[in-house]
Scaffold this motif. Structure first.
Motif, PDB file in Angstrom:
ATOM      1  N   ALA A   1       0.829  -1.208   0.000  1.00  0.00           N
ATOM      2  CA  ALA A   1       0.000   0.000   0.000  1.00  0.00           C
ATOM      3  C   ALA A   1       0.867   1.262   0.000  1.00  0.00           C
ATOM      4  CB  ALA A   1      -0.924  -0.024   1.215  1.00  0.00           C
ATOM      5  N   TYR A   2       1.961   1.218   0.740  1.00  0.00           N
ATOM      6  CA  TYR A   2       2.867   2.388   0.784  1.00  0.00           C
ATOM      7  C   TYR A   2       3.449   2.677  -0.596  1.00  0.00           C
ATOM      8  CZ  TYR A   2       7.079   5.076   1.682  1.00  0.00           C
ATOM      9  OH  TYR A   2       8.059   6.033   1.627  1.00  0.00           O
ATOM     10  N   PHE A   3       3.904   1.607  -1.282  1.00  0.00           N
ATOM     11  CA  PHE A   3       4.507   1.824  -2.608  1.00  0.00           C
ATOM     12  C   PHE A   3       3.467   2.272  -3.632  1.00  0.00           C
ATOM     13  CE2 PHE A   3       7.939  -1.013  -1.020  1.00  0.00           C
ATOM     14  CZ  PHE A   3       8.983  -0.128  -1.181  1.00  0.00           C
ATOM     15  N   ILE A   4       2.226   1.829  -3.431  1.00  0.00           N
ATOM     16  CA  ILE A   4       1.168   2.292  -4.341  1.00  0.00           C
ATOM     17  C   ILE A   4       0.938   3.782  -4.153  1.00  0.00           C
ATOM     18  CG2 ILE A   4      -1.304   2.143  -4.823  1.00  0.00           C
ATOM     19  CD1 ILE A   4      -1.139  -0.846  -4.269  1.00  0.00           C
ATOM     20  N   ILE A   5       0.934   4.202  -2.871  1.00  0.00           N
ATOM     21  CA  ILE A   5       0.767   5.636  -2.607  1.00  0.00           C
ATOM     22  C   ILE A   5       1.918   6.427  -3.228  1.00  0.00           C
ATOM     23  CG2 ILE A   5       0.724   7.383  -0.782  1.00  0.00           C
ATOM     24  CD1 ILE A   5      -0.730   5.325   0.961  1.00  0.00           C
ATOM     25  N   GLN A   6       3.126   5.843  -3.151  1.00  0.00           N
ATOM     26  CA  GLN A   6       4.298   6.500  -3.733  1.00  0.00           C
ATOM     27  C   GLN A   6       4.361   6.316  -5.243  1.00  0.00           C
ATOM     28  OE1 GLN A   6       6.378   8.446  -1.975  1.00  0.00           O
ATOM     29  NE2 GLN A   6       5.115   8.050  -0.160  1.00  0.00           N
ATOM     30  N   GLN A   7       3.346   5.633  -5.792  1.00  0.00           N
ATOM     31  CA  GLN A   7       3.256   5.397  -7.230  1.00  0.00           C
ATOM     32  C   GLN A   7       4.454   4.603  -7.764  1.00  0.00           C
ATOM     33  OE1 GLN A   7       2.586   9.171  -9.201  1.00  0.00           O
ATOM     34  NE2 GLN A   7       0.477   9.335  -8.425  1.00  0.00           N
ATOM     35  N   GLU A   8       4.925   3.700  -6.907  1.00  0.00           N
ATOM     36  CA  GLU A   8       5.977   2.766  -7.328  1.00  0.00           C
ATOM     37  C   GLU A   8       5.304   1.402  -7.519  1.00  0.00           C
ATOM     38  OE1 GLU A   8       9.400   2.795  -4.868  1.00  0.00           O
ATOM     39  OE2 GLU A   8       9.388   4.987  -4.638  1.00  0.00           O
ATOM     40  N   ILE A   9       4.899   1.102  -8.746  1.00  0.00           N
ATOM     41  CA  ILE A   9       4.055  -0.047  -9.043  1.00  0.00           C
ATOM     42  C   ILE A   9       4.805  -1.376  -8.913  1.00  0.00           C
ATOM     43  CG2 ILE A   9       2.518  -1.078 -10.746  1.00  0.00           C
ATOM     44  CD1 ILE A   9       1.600   1.587  -9.582  1.00  0.00           C
ATOM     45  N   VAL A  10       6.021  -1.423  -9.416  1.00  0.00           N
ATOM     46  CA  VAL A  10       6.754  -2.712  -9.427  1.00  0.00           C
ATOM     47  C   VAL A  10       6.980  -3.257  -8.019  1.00  0.00           C
ATOM     48  CG1 VAL A  10       8.901  -3.854 -10.091  1.00  0.00           C
ATOM     49  CG2 VAL A  10       7.823  -2.207 -11.650  1.00  0.00           C
ATOM     50  N   PRO A  11       7.525  -2.472  -7.084  1.00  0.00           N
ATOM     51  CA  PRO A  11       7.679  -3.009  -5.720  1.00  0.00           C
ATOM     52  C   PRO A  11       6.339  -3.396  -5.092  1.00  0.00           C
ATOM     53  CG  PRO A  11       9.001  -1.032  -6.000  1.00  0.00           C
ATOM     54  CD  PRO A  11       8.108  -1.134  -7.195  1.00  0.00           C
ATOM     55  N   ALA A  12       5.300  -2.625  -5.376  1.00  0.00           N
ATOM     56  CA  ALA A  12       3.988  -2.943  -4.812  1.00  0.00           C
ATOM     57  C   ALA A  12       3.489  -4.289  -5.326  1.00  0.00           C
ATOM     58  CB  ALA A  12       2.993  -1.836  -5.150  1.00  0.00           C
TER      59      ALA A  12
END
Length: 281
Positions: free
Chosen positions: A26-37
């Motif tokens: 969820a954190y990476f999605i908020i940061q718009q980092e799709i691959v780690p998410a």
């Protein structure tokens, strides 16, 4: 096949890790980092697919890609191999009541017999992989064992040195338990107890066999009475002659024995006149 312990970790620890992975995704999605998410979500799905709950007195058999990976016997929540197939096997004590079976005893008499089998699974791997549908296997083998044991003994007997189904229930139950254990150990099943619950002659011969039983009982009782009467008459004659109360020849001895036997064996409460002969010519 031999049961062994499967890989697993504490389920609560697994849930904490699972929540951490979801939170990180969820954190990476908020940061718009799709691959780690996406990677974290994939790891969370893998971990979540391995969560399993084991109830008390149950065993979970774990297989992965057609290979047996082990079993989980402890009660609680666990995380095991992801995307594995898990089958729950009850380890509780259970009863199986066989049907009323019509068989012939050792003497060829048709009888009706049934039994109750108390058993439990002690090796879940054998129960799953060594036999097909172990519950049905237990039922069929139990009925087969009951039939086999019934054909080894007579329904009833009046001789002390011969075991019978009706007169030696404890011995027959022990024999049935041993035979069932030999048959069911391949399925990882332990037989705790096996006892007969129904035993009777078949309806078509029940009346005739009842009359036969009554006749056999009368003959047995008569034999016991005669044996006792002979001993009593012999003791009486020997005591009379030993104490010198009478001096009997063979003819009078036979006559006295005959009268004593008639008196002792008689079923009616009569007062027979006993003629032992005269002591003087």
């Amino acid at each position: 096949m031999q049961e062994r312990k499967a890989w697993s970790i504490n389920g609560f620890l697994g849930i904490i890790i699972l929540l951490g992975l979801i939170g990180g995704a969820a954190y990476f999605i908020i940061q718009q980092e799709i691959v780690p998410a996406i990677l974290l979500l994939i790891l969370a799905i893998f971990l979540g697919s391995g969560i399993t709950i084991v109830q008390p007195n149950q065993s979970v058999v774990v297989t992965f890609l057609g290979k047996y990976m082990g079993s989980i016997r402890e009660a609680g929540i666990f995380v095991t191999i992801p995307f594995s197939i898990r089958r729950t096997i009850s380890l509780r004590v259970r009863n199986f009541n066989s049907k009323k079976l019509k068989v012939n005893d050792v003497e060829g008499n048709p009888i009706e017999i049934a039994a109750v089998i108390v058993f439990k699974v002690v090796d879940a791997a054998k129960a799953v992989f060594d036999v097909d549908q172990y519950e049905q296997f237990v039922e069929i083998q139990s009925e087969t064992a009951v039939r086999h044991v019934a054909t080894k003994y007579p329904y009833d007997t009046y001789e002390d040195d011969i075991l019978s189904l009706r007169g030696n229930a404890e011995e027959v139950s022990n024999e049935l338990t041993r035979e069932l254990q030999d048959r069911l150990k391949v399925a990882g099943v332990e037989v705790i107890e096996a006892r007969l619950t129904h035993l009777a002659y078949s309806t078509e011969i029940a009346q005739a066999m009842l009359q036969r039983q009554q006749a056999a009982a009368i003959i047995s009782a008569r034999k016991l009475i005669v044996d006792g009467a002979v001993g009593m008459a012999q003791d009486a004659i020997m005591r009379l002659e030993k104490e010198g109360l009478v001096d009997l020849d063979d003819e009078r001895r036979v006559s006295m024995i005959n009268n004593l036997l008639v008196t002792i064996v008689s079923e009616k409460g009569t007062q027979p006149v006993v003629n032992t002969g005269s002591l003087y010519q």
